[in-house]
Scaffold this active site. Sequence first.
Site, short mmCIF file in Angstrom:
data_model
loop_
_atom_site.label_atom_id
_atom_site.label_comp_id
_atom_site.label_asym_id
_atom_site.label_seq_id
_atom_site.Cartn_x
_atom_site.Cartn_y
_atom_site.Cartn_z
N ARG A 125 1.93 6.10 12.92
CA ARG A 125 1.34 4.76 12.81
C ARG A 125 2.25 3.65 13.32
O ARG A 125 1.78 2.72 13.97
CB ARG A 125 0.99 4.50 11.34
CG ARG A 125 -0.11 5.42 10.89
CD ARG A 125 -0.42 5.29 9.43
NE ARG A 125 -1.57 6.14 9.11
CZ ARG A 125 -2.04 6.34 7.89
NH1 ARG A 125 -1.46 5.76 6.86
NH2 ARG A 125 -3.08 7.12 7.69
N GLU B 177 2.48 5.27 -4.87
CA GLU B 177 2.95 4.24 -3.95
C GLU B 177 3.93 3.27 -4.61
O GLU B 177 4.76 2.66 -3.94
CB GLU B 177 1.75 3.46 -3.37
CG GLU B 177 2.12 2.54 -2.21
CD GLU B 177 0.94 1.76 -1.64
OE1 GLU B 177 -0.21 2.06 -2.01
OE2 GLU B 177 1.17 0.85 -0.82
N GLY C 20 -1.79 1.76 -14.39
CA GLY C 20 -2.40 2.06 -13.10
C GLY C 20 -3.13 3.38 -13.19
O GLY C 20 -2.60 4.36 -13.74
#
Lengths: 667, 248
Positions: free
Chosen positions: A338, A454, A41
């Site tokens: 959120r 993440e 990644g």
Amino acid sequence: MGILDSKVPSGPLAEKWTQHKNDINLVSPANKRNIDIIVVGTGLAGASAAATLAELGYNVKTFCYQDSPRRAHSIAAQGGINAAKNYQGDGDSPYRLFYDTIKGGDYRSREANVYRLAEESVNIIDQCVAQGVPFAREYGGLLDNRSFGGVLVSRTFYAKGQTGQQLLLGAYAAMNRQINRGKIKSYNRHEMLDLVLVDGKARGIIARNLVTGEIERHGAHAVVLASGGYGNVFFLSTNAMGSNVTAAWRAHRRGAFFANPCFTQIHPTCIPVSGDHQSKLTLMSESLRNDGRIWVPKKLEDAQAIREGKLKPTQLAEEDRDYYLERRYPAFGNLVPRDVASRAAKERCDAGYGVNKTGEAVYLDFASAIQRYGKEKALTSGIKDPDAATITRLGEEVIAAKYGNLFQMYEKIVDENPYKTPMMIYPAVHYTMGGLWVDYNLQTTIPGCYSAGEANFSDHGANRLGASALMQGLADGYFVLPYTIGDYLSNDIRTGPIDTNSEAFDKAEADVRTRMEQLVNNKGTKSVDYFHKKLGKIMWDKCGMSRNEAGLKEAIAEIAKLREEFYTDVLIPGGMDEMNQELEKAGRVADFLELGELFAKDALHRNESCGGHFREEYQTPEGEALRDDKNFTYVAAWEYKGEPKDAVLHKEELTYENIELKTRSYK
Amino acid sequence: MKLLLKIWRQKDASSPGKMVDYPIDGIEGDMSFLEMLDVLNMQLIEKGDEPVVFDHDCREGICGSCSLMINGEPHGPDRLITTCQLHMRKFKDGDTIVIEPFRATAFPVIKDLMVDRSAFDRIQQAGGYISVNTSGNTVDANAIPIEKEAADDSFNAATCIGCGACVAACKNASAMLFTSAKVSQFALLPQGRVEATERVQNMVRQMDLEGFGNCTNTGACEVECPKGISLENIARMNREYLMATAKG
């Protein structure tokens, strides 16, 4: 339970990280030259880790499925990056950033990790400016800030609506410098398909060259997984089409525990779904809530008239509008976190106040910001008694300078001008707080296998605050992992190169080939997307913004059934020894079909509501999340045991020594 | 909408390619161009045929993966967007749409509509960075005040997504707009001045080695650029290069 040692150093919170860095073992520059590290990644976490590790002297190989490391999905992050610089003099500090993050995460993250993140945040900005990242500046030449949800200070640094792009290009540039020196070899259009363990340690990966179809073996002394989140388990999300869980899931199958899979972030401001053909959803940055006001009509009949196209939002008088976030949360208003904003939108739409054809949209309105900025601009420009048209024009110019690219993006997709009529938005899957369990050193439960960004679960608890993902990715990659990994690698200075002709590699490669042959030779009747869409619908309906026991049980059964159907009826044209995009997708969806079930299982076992995990059975009379600190102040880390239903739960108890657990309030 | 698609199909880099006709029906205006291709591919797969290969990822105009020459224009008829942001409402019932890969010697076709743009990576590896260690031991960010205008110009150059539309649009397949944007983003900042001479020389050398053509100031690149990267960057790079050459 012994296996879940978080390895948090002892000592006062503010000294833990410094002390730890002083205590851990180092590898000499001469020995680093003989040590290989694989980074899977190349988003913010992967690219920054690769660049720093190479700079320190290790030999690094990076892997990404995109055609260039710079296309990883960090590039799409819009709004900004947090740092406790206190440039605005509004009382900010690392402690306050730490506190906001723990509270925002609804008290389900590890104190020591979050404090370290807040501490390192200031370095990130210095580092990025030194690398030439063009952050927004004020006329005095100094850096500008904006505010994000869940906080009462301005600590977000930004580059218009393209902060992620600029930060990733910075990390990619740092990588390029090392590629040019021969210290990084970058394998693009390559996908990791398995993790190879030798004597219980991560010693390499099996990867597929996506252009030729060739299966390759790569050995290394340690493997870093920075492969991003798993939001695409929902099919529709703001993730890139290729974002997937495969690297992390393959490591999970080899022994890495998967933590808090049900902690998912549904972002409140995305462009609503337009039809069945929809392939992905587009985010409208949280930064828009600095100036945009969210509302729906006060009266049901107005909402209905708007849905039928008989009434325009601009025709609705001020007193007929319900600015429900300002009404419910006067202290934070439109800038609540959120999870809170998303649930509030769903609540209004479920009650019949939605404003698009499907009734699943609310307004994000800039009219009052345009007026406010227009008047201010007229004043500072020396225009006396400006008329309404001038104020609007000036105000629109200010808004365009702040959010121009987002407004253009919206207009191209929806075919409406958001300067003239309010935007329509609805929540969508955006980020996954859960991920591979890691200790304080970012090591998974497999020795030598690390996870950053993440892909790991570490810092955001049950809900991530805006502009904190970029912060975490870069802190992990530039400032944490390159040092903690040295402690592990200091035992490897005599190991020598990893032999990829060993039995362990033979077996891992054979496993990968068998799995792919099974998929390619299946010759069923339905495309991969057919299954992915079905999975997404189950996830959204039963594991989405709100969940309940009955729905989760149904989801578990339905996903297991769908997985069975997938293996008997999926159709993949073409072979495995060539470029085959359908085969790539099939491998990823197969893993989502397992993860999805574990996700539901995790959500079912957590009998409380916290952050983004909202269980309908556990809520306050006002409809807010009701935590159960007595029974659930822990990280749920799942061990793979074959079928997802057999996964074994391990707990990491969370202890709060510096923060008192409270009910989160944004009123 | 009913459309006739004429799509370039090519098995791999060494095989010859050809245009193939695909009639398609039921396309809605709200679909993106790539969602329209998804519909086609779904139909091809269900017939057991091989789907059309194309690059795409973020589908929101920022990763720079998607490409395509659509009726002879990179990223299609609309302005300041990538193919993934193009919507079918820009077409009408009965239209014929010709879809080809980006064509340039330096962008060989991999399969169907997918090309190899790794030349862009190599240009950036040659010098598209500031040589500063990532240790975090730098000066405070606000110790380097930068004029807002310079910071904004640098940002504007840095918004290049490296999609290659500039090369595809250019009759000479020149990569000057791309390379100049990457040179400019650093050249405009004080942090980037230190290595400016070496940077422009190395990046231009690599650009030439990759086989891109020369710039003849036609300006098609600027028109087709989805991010509106300005031709001024090319002028700036030429100036930088000239100064670097004069210095030796």
